[in-house]
Design a protein around this motif. Structure first.
Motif, PDB file in Angstrom:
ATOM      1  N   ALA A 139       0.831  -1.209   0.000  1.00 44.54           N
ATOM      2  CA  ALA A 139       0.000   0.000   0.000  1.00 44.54           C
ATOM      3  C   ALA A 139       0.866   1.259   0.000  1.00 44.54           C
ATOM      4  O   ALA A 139       0.561   2.228  -0.697  1.00 44.54           O
ATOM      5  CB  ALA A 139      -0.934  -0.005   1.211  1.00 44.54           C
ATOM      6  N   ALA A 140       1.957   1.238   0.759  1.00 49.04           N
ATOM      7  CA  ALA A 140       2.865   2.394   0.801  1.00 49.04           C
ATOM      8  C   ALA A 140       3.497   2.629  -0.568  1.00 49.04           C
ATOM      9  O   ALA A 140       3.599   3.773  -1.031  1.00 49.04           O
ATOM     10  CB  ALA A 140       3.945   2.195   1.866  1.00 49.04           C
ATOM     11  N   LEU A 141       3.908   1.559  -1.225  1.00 50.00           N
ATOM     12  CA  LEU A 141       4.526   1.694  -2.552  1.00 50.00           C
ATOM     13  C   LEU A 141       3.538   2.193  -3.592  1.00 50.00           C
ATOM     14  O   LEU A 141       3.927   2.904  -4.522  1.00 50.00           O
ATOM     15  CB  LEU A 141       5.127   0.363  -2.990  1.00 50.00           C
ATOM     16  CG  LEU A 141       6.405  -0.065  -2.272  1.00 50.00           C
ATOM     17  CD1 LEU A 141       6.786  -1.494  -2.654  1.00 50.00           C
ATOM     18  CD2 LEU A 141       7.544   0.890  -2.585  1.00 50.00           C
ATOM     19  N   ARG A 180       3.430   8.553   4.261  1.00 48.61           N
ATOM     20  CA  ARG A 180       4.317   8.592   5.433  1.00 48.61           C
ATOM     21  C   ARG A 180       3.796   7.702   6.555  1.00 48.61           C
ATOM     22  O   ARG A 180       4.570   6.993   7.209  1.00 48.61           O
ATOM     23  CB  ARG A 180       4.471  10.027   5.926  1.00 48.61           C
ATOM     24  CG  ARG A 180       5.288  10.871   4.971  1.00 48.61           C
ATOM     25  CD  ARG A 180       5.409  12.289   5.464  1.00 48.61           C
ATOM     26  NE  ARG A 180       6.171  13.061   4.497  1.00 48.61           N
ATOM     27  CZ  ARG A 180       6.000  14.337   4.261  1.00 48.61           C
ATOM     28  NH1 ARG A 180       5.073  15.011   4.945  1.00 48.61           N
ATOM     29  NH2 ARG A 180       6.728  14.960   3.379  1.00 48.61           N
ATOM     30  N   LEU A 181       2.496   7.704   6.775  1.00 54.20           N
ATOM     31  CA  LEU A 181       1.901   6.848   7.806  1.00 54.20           C
ATOM     32  C   LEU A 181       2.097   5.368   7.465  1.00 54.20           C
ATOM     33  O   LEU A 181       2.520   4.571   8.310  1.00 54.20           O
ATOM     34  CB  LEU A 181       0.404   7.164   7.963  1.00 54.20           C
ATOM     35  CG  LEU A 181      -0.366   6.295   8.960  1.00 54.20           C
ATOM     36  CD1 LEU A 181       0.138   6.565  10.384  1.00 54.20           C
ATOM     37  CD2 LEU A 181      -1.853   6.583   8.861  1.00 54.20           C
ATOM     38  N   LEU A 182       1.789   5.015   6.213  1.00 55.86           N
ATOM     39  CA  LEU A 182       1.983   3.631   5.783  1.00 55.86           C
ATOM     40  C   LEU A 182       3.455   3.235   5.872  1.00 55.86           C
ATOM     41  O   LEU A 182       3.786   2.125   6.305  1.00 55.86           O
ATOM     42  CB  LEU A 182       1.468   3.442   4.354  1.00 55.86           C
ATOM     43  CG  LEU A 182      -0.038   3.497   4.162  1.00 55.86           C
ATOM     44  CD1 LEU A 182      -0.389   3.578   2.674  1.00 55.86           C
ATOM     45  CD2 LEU A 182      -0.718   2.309   4.811  1.00 55.86           C
ATOM     46  N   MET A 229      13.932   1.214  -0.120  1.00 50.08           N
ATOM     47  CA  MET A 229      12.646   0.665   0.327  1.00 50.08           C
ATOM     48  C   MET A 229      12.079  -0.330  -0.669  1.00 50.08           C
ATOM     49  O   MET A 229      11.545  -1.371  -0.287  1.00 50.08           O
ATOM     50  CB  MET A 229      11.639   1.790   0.598  1.00 50.08           C
ATOM     51  CG  MET A 229      11.985   2.612   1.807  1.00 50.08           C
ATOM     52  SD  MET A 229      12.076   1.580   3.294  1.00 50.08           S
ATOM     53  CE  MET A 229      12.077   2.813   4.558  1.00 50.08           C
ATOM     54  N   ARG A 230      12.224  -0.025  -1.949  1.00 52.66           N
ATOM     55  CA  ARG A 230      11.751  -0.946  -2.983  1.00 52.66           C
ATOM     56  C   ARG A 230      12.533  -2.271  -2.906  1.00 52.66           C
ATOM     57  O   ARG A 230      11.942  -3.350  -2.973  1.00 52.66           O
ATOM     58  CB  ARG A 230      11.893  -0.303  -4.363  1.00 52.66           C
ATOM     59  CG  ARG A 230      11.184  -1.016  -5.464  1.00 52.66           C
ATOM     60  CD  ARG A 230      11.179  -0.251  -6.793  1.00 52.66           C
ATOM     61  NE  ARG A 230      12.292   0.654  -6.973  1.00 52.66           N
ATOM     62  CZ  ARG A 230      12.189   1.994  -7.062  1.00 52.66           C
ATOM     63  NH1 ARG A 230      11.022   2.566  -6.989  1.00 52.66           N
ATOM     64  NH2 ARG A 230      13.248   2.736  -7.233  1.00 52.66           N
ATOM     65  N   SER A 231      13.832  -2.187  -2.723  1.00 49.38           N
ATOM     66  CA  SER A 231      14.657  -3.395  -2.606  1.00 49.38           C
ATOM     67  C   SER A 231      14.279  -4.214  -1.380  1.00 49.38           C
ATOM     68  O   SER A 231      14.196  -5.453  -1.444  1.00 49.38           O
ATOM     69  CB  SER A 231      16.140  -3.024  -2.539  1.00 49.38           C
ATOM     70  OG  SER A 231      16.544  -2.407  -3.734  1.00 49.38           O
TER      71      SER A 231
END
Length: 126
Positions: free
Chosen positions: A23-25, A35-37, A94-96
């Motif tokens: 969901a954050a991505l 930011r919350l996620l 973060m993606r990695s």
């Protein structure tokens, strides 16, 4: 090995991290929701990583625990990057980490692993 409280904590945190991280991505970057996620995902990842140190094979750590140390370093580096305004490094990190989480989660579904055996047995494939 059975599903002990530490294993359940680990599985629930990691599974939740897959959902929250996804969901954050997918959320619009830089928004309060993102930011919350993202903060929730980091907390879930830390719970998953820290609980992994309570899961040992025959009383010993395995090479898989190196991934937990790498994850801690990756989380710290990605948080540091965004704090310093290096958005590209933050996104890449973060993606990695998220891809690593999904790959690690996929390996737990192998039939010889505790969770994989339970899943495949419950659907009648083994």
């Amino acid at each position: 090995m059975a599903f002990t409280p530490i294993i359940l904590t680990h599985v629930l945190a990691a599974t939740s991290a897959i959902a929250v991280g996804g969901a954050a991505l997918l959320s619009k970057k830089g928004t309060p929701l993102h930011r919350l996620l993202g903060r929730g995902w980091v907390i879930l990842m830390l719970i998953a990583v820290l609980s992994s140190f309570g899961i040992k094979t025959h009383g010993h750590y395995s090479w898989i625990h190196l991934l937990s140390l790498i994850t801690i370093a990756g989380l710290a580096g990605s948080i540091y990057a965004v704090a310093k305004g290096n958005i590209h490094a933050h996104q890449r990190g973060m993606r990695s980490l998220y891809i690593g989480l999904v790959v690690a989660g996929s390996f737990t579904l192998l039939p010889q692993r505790l969770l994989g055996h339970l899943v495949w047995q419950s659907v009648g494939l083994i």
